[in-house]
Structures are given as C-alpha cells and as structure tokens.
Design a protein around this motif. Structure first.
Motif, PDB file in Angstrom:
ATOM      1  N   ALA A 142      -3.056  13.340  12.225  1.00 37.54           N
ATOM      2  CA  ALA A 142      -1.637  13.116  11.971  1.00 37.54           C
ATOM      3  C   ALA A 142      -1.410  11.798  11.235  1.00 37.54           C
ATOM      4  O   ALA A 142      -0.612  11.721  10.286  1.00 37.54           O
ATOM      5  CB  ALA A 142      -0.870  13.128  13.295  1.00 37.54           C
ATOM      6  N   ALA A 143      -2.125  10.743  11.657  1.00 39.86           N
ATOM      7  CA  ALA A 143      -1.973   9.435  11.008  1.00 39.86           C
ATOM      8  C   ALA A 143      -2.439   9.479   9.561  1.00 39.86           C
ATOM      9  O   ALA A 143      -1.793   8.906   8.661  1.00 39.86           O
ATOM     10  CB  ALA A 143      -2.748   8.374  11.797  1.00 39.86           C
ATOM     11  N   LEU A 144      -3.551  10.150   9.297  1.00 40.43           N
ATOM     12  CA  LEU A 144      -4.067  10.185   7.931  1.00 40.43           C
ATOM     13  C   LEU A 144      -3.279  11.145   7.041  1.00 40.43           C
ATOM     14  O   LEU A 144      -3.225  10.943   5.824  1.00 40.43           O
ATOM     15  CB  LEU A 144      -5.561  10.528   7.924  1.00 40.43           C
ATOM     16  CG  LEU A 144      -6.438   9.260   7.872  1.00 40.43           C
ATOM     17  CD1 LEU A 144      -6.301   8.433   9.129  1.00 40.43           C
ATOM     18  CD2 LEU A 144      -7.888   9.591   7.596  1.00 40.43           C
ATOM     19  N   THR A 145      -2.656  12.146   7.625  1.00 42.73           N
ATOM     20  CA  THR A 145      -1.755  12.987   6.835  1.00 42.73           C
ATOM     21  C   THR A 145      -0.580  12.157   6.334  1.00 42.73           C
ATOM     22  O   THR A 145      -0.191  12.238   5.164  1.00 42.73           O
ATOM     23  CB  THR A 145      -1.253  14.166   7.678  1.00 42.73           C
ATOM     24  OG1 THR A 145      -2.367  14.991   8.054  1.00 42.73           O
ATOM     25  CG2 THR A 145      -0.251  15.011   6.897  1.00 42.73           C
ATOM     26  N   GLN A 146      -0.013  11.337   7.214  1.00 38.74           N
ATOM     27  CA  GLN A 146       1.094  10.471   6.824  1.00 38.74           C
ATOM     28  C   GLN A 146       0.660   9.490   5.735  1.00 38.74           C
ATOM     29  O   GLN A 146       1.374   9.283   4.731  1.00 38.74           O
ATOM     30  CB  GLN A 146       1.622   9.721   8.042  1.00 38.74           C
ATOM     31  CG  GLN A 146       2.814   8.822   7.763  1.00 38.74           C
ATOM     32  CD  GLN A 146       3.338   8.164   9.029  1.00 38.74           C
ATOM     33  OE1 GLN A 146       2.834   8.382  10.130  1.00 38.74           O
ATOM     34  NE2 GLN A 146       4.359   7.337   8.887  1.00 38.74           N
ATOM     35  N   LEU A 147      -0.517   8.887   5.912  1.00 42.84           N
ATOM     36  CA  LEU A 147      -1.017   7.950   4.904  1.00 42.84           C
ATOM     37  C   LEU A 147      -1.271   8.663   3.578  1.00 42.84           C
ATOM     38  O   LEU A 147      -0.974   8.110   2.506  1.00 42.84           O
ATOM     39  CB  LEU A 147      -2.297   7.285   5.415  1.00 42.84           C
ATOM     40  CG  LEU A 147      -3.035   6.376   4.438  1.00 42.84           C
ATOM     41  CD1 LEU A 147      -2.150   5.238   3.938  1.00 42.84           C
ATOM     42  CD2 LEU A 147      -4.308   5.816   5.079  1.00 42.84           C
ATOM     43  N   SER A 148      -1.794   9.858   3.621  1.00 37.65           N
ATOM     44  CA  SER A 148      -2.085  10.599   2.386  1.00 37.65           C
ATOM     45  C   SER A 148      -0.810  10.891   1.606  1.00 37.65           C
ATOM     46  O   SER A 148      -0.793  10.786   0.371  1.00 37.65           O
ATOM     47  CB  SER A 148      -2.811  11.907   2.716  1.00 37.65           C
ATOM     48  OG  SER A 148      -4.064  11.660   3.308  1.00 37.65           O
ATOM     49  N   HIS A 149       0.244  11.273   2.307  1.00 38.07           N
ATOM     50  CA  HIS A 149       1.528  11.482   1.617  1.00 38.07           C
ATOM     51  C   HIS A 149       1.954  10.207   0.895  1.00 38.07           C
ATOM     52  O   HIS A 149       2.438  10.251  -0.252  1.00 38.07           O
ATOM     53  CB  HIS A 149       2.604  11.914   2.610  1.00 38.07           C
ATOM     54  CG  HIS A 149       2.598  13.369   2.962  1.00 38.07           C
ATOM     55  ND1 HIS A 149       2.870  14.351   2.042  1.00 38.07           N
ATOM     56  CD2 HIS A 149       2.356  14.010   4.138  1.00 38.07           C
ATOM     57  CE1 HIS A 149       2.813  15.542   2.622  1.00 38.07           C
ATOM     58  NE2 HIS A 149       2.491  15.366   3.890  1.00 38.07           N
ATOM     59  N   ALA A 150       1.787   9.055   1.567  1.00 39.72           N
ATOM     60  CA  ALA A 150       2.171   7.781   0.958  1.00 39.72           C
ATOM     61  C   ALA A 150       1.328   7.482  -0.268  1.00 39.72           C
ATOM     62  O   ALA A 150       1.845   7.049  -1.318  1.00 39.72           O
ATOM     63  CB  ALA A 150       2.043   6.659   1.985  1.00 39.72           C
ATOM     64  N   LEU A 151       0.017   7.694  -0.180  1.00 38.36           N
ATOM     65  CA  LEU A 151      -0.848   7.426  -1.328  1.00 38.36           C
ATOM     66  C   LEU A 151      -0.553   8.374  -2.484  1.00 38.36           C
ATOM     67  O   LEU A 151      -0.595   7.969  -3.655  1.00 38.36           O
ATOM     68  CB  LEU A 151      -2.313   7.547  -0.902  1.00 38.36           C
ATOM     69  CG  LEU A 151      -2.807   6.481   0.080  1.00 38.36           C
ATOM     70  CD1 LEU A 151      -4.237   6.781   0.509  1.00 38.36           C
ATOM     71  CD2 LEU A 151      -2.726   5.083  -0.532  1.00 38.36           C
ATOM     72  N   MET A 152      -0.237   9.627  -2.169  1.00 39.33           N
ATOM     73  CA  MET A 152       0.098  10.560  -3.254  1.00 39.33           C
ATOM     74  C   MET A 152       1.412  10.177  -3.930  1.00 39.33           C
ATOM     75  O   MET A 152       1.581  10.422  -5.129  1.00 39.33           O
ATOM     76  CB  MET A 152       0.169  11.980  -2.720  1.00 39.33           C
ATOM     77  CG  MET A 152      -1.185  12.590  -2.346  1.00 39.33           C
ATOM     78  SD  MET A 152      -2.464  12.485  -3.639  1.00 39.33           S
ATOM     79  CE  MET A 152      -1.657  13.341  -5.006  1.00 39.33           C
ATOM     80  N   SER A 153       2.324   9.544  -3.190  1.00 34.54           N
ATOM     81  CA  SER A 153       3.544   9.058  -3.845  1.00 34.54           C
ATOM     82  C   SER A 153       3.195   7.953  -4.829  1.00 34.54           C
ATOM     83  O   SER A 153       3.791   7.850  -5.914  1.00 34.54           O
ATOM     84  CB  SER A 153       4.548   8.560  -2.802  1.00 34.54           C
ATOM     85  OG  SER A 153       4.147   7.326  -2.213  1.00 34.54           O
ATOM     86  N   GLY A 154       2.208   7.114  -4.483  1.00 34.97           N
ATOM     87  CA  GLY A 154       1.749   6.085  -5.419  1.00 34.97           C
ATOM     88  C   GLY A 154       1.057   6.675  -6.627  1.00 34.97           C
ATOM     89  O   GLY A 154       1.238   6.201  -7.755  1.00 34.97           O
ATOM     90  N   ILE A 155       0.253   7.711  -6.426  1.00 32.11           N
ATOM     91  CA  ILE A 155      -0.400   8.378  -7.558  1.00 32.11           C
ATOM     92  C   ILE A 155       0.651   9.001  -8.465  1.00 32.11           C
ATOM     93  O   ILE A 155       0.537   8.946  -9.698  1.00 32.11           O
ATOM     94  CB  ILE A 155      -1.417   9.408  -7.046  1.00 32.11           C
ATOM     95  CG1 ILE A 155      -2.616   8.685  -6.417  1.00 32.11           C
ATOM     96  CG2 ILE A 155      -1.889  10.326  -8.176  1.00 32.11           C
ATOM     97  CD1 ILE A 155      -3.636   9.597  -5.775  1.00 32.11           C
TER      98      ILE A 155
END
Length: 349
Positions: free
Chosen positions: A152-165
């Motif tokens: 769950a924590a890494l899913t949230q982080l991945s969404h954030a990183l994809m917003s940066g990409i």
C-alpha cells in the motif's frame, strides 16, 4: 531540459530527493524541479535512487526481519506455499533455480505477491491471470500484514513518482493515473540470493538474475547491504556494467518496457542483472507498478518527445522490440511470464 540519452553512456546513478512529489504542500516550481531531475535520469540511464520518499523506515525494517526469518525455514515449510498452489493468480514460493532468465536458472529463491483480491472481484471471477488471493506462510506470523502494508505504501509512492514523470514529459500530473494506473497491476517480490560460485560447470556465469529489463512501467527496489545490482551502460559502442550499490534510505527506481514504448524509446528500459558476491545471502524487494491488465499502451504525444530514439531491439539480449507488439499490457506480460516459469505456463496461458 537535459537531453542526455542512454546512448551517451553513464557511470553512476543519480540520487534524487522526491519529497516535493510526496508531500502535499510543495510548490509547483519545486515539483517541476524534481520532475526535471527524474526526466534527465530516465533519458540517461533509466535508473535513479529516490530518497525523501516518506515510506516508514520501521515498516521496511520489520519486513526485512520477517523475510529473513521466512527464508531461514526448512525447504519443506517454504514449499507449503509453493507457486503451483497459487494457480492462475501466480502467487507463492519458488525454490533456488525455479525461475529462469533467458532460459537459464537464476540463483535465487523468492515469494510472489500481488494485489489481494477476493473471489468476488470481477477480474478474479473472469479467471484473469495474475489476479487473485496471495499465499502467505503460517510462519513467521505477521508477514501478511507487513506485505500488505508495504504494498500500500509503495503504491502511493509510485503514483507520486508517476506524476513527476508526467511533469517531466510536459503532461498533466494525472496523465498516467487517468489513462493507465487508475487500477494498476501491482506485483511485489521478495527475493533471497544465496552465495555461491560465479561460474557453472559448462563455463557460463551463474547470475542471481540474468540480464533483463522490467516489463511494465515503474519498478521500486529496496535492497539490503550486500549489493550486486548492475546496470548496463553503453558508450561509443562499448558496453560496461555500472554498479548500483545500496544507498541508505533509498529505493532504486527504474522504468520498464511500457514506459519505453510510450516514449518511443526516449525513456529507455535499461538492462540490468544481479550477481551476489557478498559471501552471504542477499535480499531484495522489487515492487512493480504497471498499467492495468486491459490497458492498450500507446505512444505519448508530447513536444518533449520530439526526435524519438531508434528502436534498440538489435542491442537487446532477447532481440525483441517493445514497440512492435500489438495488444494490451496483459498480453505483453503473459508472453513474458511463461518464459520465466515454463512449468507453470499451462496454469496461466
């Protein structure tokens, strides 16, 4: 914007503080600045270390302790949740040598997890491969809760990183969430690489995992202190393997074949491999954040992608083009996983 590409070669992976993407109070300028750094890394190496990510250190430490306790169990106990029992969900344990890369067995054992889906979920009812319930061991107790919290924590982080990409490509921050990851395919692995000789009797190197690229969109890797991850760099026609040693408090992030496809090769899914030379077990925790199963992955239209890179199929170890296939992400993934576990292929395909 930095216009460096993988063809220019690189000798180290950048460390990027991503807290402007994970916090709710950062300015648009700060988010754009981090996005620009990520974009440069995606063009140059396809890899970067993310720090300032906000994932709880205590959760990570707890998961590491439980993982080591699981792999220390007798093989008979670990096989109680072997992947053959996971069926189409493709979950559970495999022993050393049970996973192949380019047709050769890897020197690693591991646990396969994914989003925890009950029998009533529409994709499970439809018999969709790689969707379903996880197999968790009875011991060590607590592994189930730790794995689900970590995912769950890494899913949230991945969404954030994809917003940066997305920002790095001059797109709206929700570009990927709106088109590909509203319901992402989330896969998580825990691998143990035992020590051993570097060379087999037939003279071939023995790899923890051989040269490969990741299939999907974004990978976040937690690794222990043993090291052994190497990333392929090419400069002036010469190949060299760049070490990606552990950086405290970081995740190694790399892009996969689908982001390569979306960006027409400008953001390249870079080959990498692992060889454990630490003289002790090496653990790693790769988390894969991928497009939804039925998503048709298409090239992005953006001024930031003018002058797309050449197809690198002739340079890849498998000679396959990520730009030529037709179909959904699920189609692409199935074509890959059957080669990794040929004995289980009939359960899924």
């Amino acid at each position: 914007m930095n216009t460096a590409s993988a063809a220019d070669g690189f000798d180290r992976l950048p460390v990027i503080d991503v807290r402007a993407l994970t916090g709710g109070s950062s300015s648009a300028a700060d988010r754009k600045a981090v996005a620009t750094q990520i974009g440069a890394a995606c063009r140059e190496s396809g890899f970067f270390y993310a720090v300032g990510h906000g994932v709880d250190a205590g959760l990570q430490s707890h998961l590491e302790d439980l993982s080591r306790r699981f792999f220390a169990l007798p093989l008979e106990d670990k096989l109680a949740i072997r992947m053959a029992l996971g069926g189409r969900a493709w979950r559970g344990y495999f022993p050393v040598g049970g996973e192949l890369t380019s047709g050769r067995p890897d020197r690693k054992e591991g646990l396969y997890f994914g989003s925890e889906l009950g029998p009533g979920h529409p994709l499970v009812r439809a018999g969709t491969p790689l969707h379903g319930a996880n197999l968790f061991p009875r011991e060590p107790s607590g592994l189930r809760d730790a794995v689900l919290a970590y995912m769950a924590a890494l899913t949230q982080l991945s969404h954030a990183l994809m917003s940066g990409i997305a920002l790095s490509l001059e797109l709206a921050e929700d570009y990927f969430a709106a088109r590909y990851t509203a319901d992402p395919l989330v896969l998580f692995r825990i691998f143990n690489y035992p020590p051993g000789d570097d060379t087999a009797e037939d003279g071939h190197p023995i790899w923890g995992v051989g040269e490969h690229t990741d299939y999907g969109m974004l990978t976040l890797l937690k690794q222990d202190e043993a090291g052994g991850l190497q990333v392929k760099s090419r400069q002036g026609g010469q190949v060299r393997w760049v070490e990606a040693p552990p950086v405290p408090g970081s995740f190694v992030c790399n892009i996969g074949d689908m982001l390569d496809r979306m960006t027409r090769g400008v953001y390249r899914s870079t080959p990498h491999r692992v060889q454990n030379r630490a003289g002790r077990d090496r653990l790693s925790w790769p988390f894969f954040f991928d497009p939804g199963w039925t998503a048709a992955v298409r090239p992005i239209e953006s001024p930031a992608l003018a002058g797309a890179a050449a197809d690198d199929a002739s340079e890849r170890w498998d000679r396959q083009s990520v730009h030529a296939f037709q179909g959904t992400y699920g189609d692409y993934l199935l074509g890959k996983v059957g080669k990794v576990f040929p004995d289980l292929k009939t359960e899924v395909l």
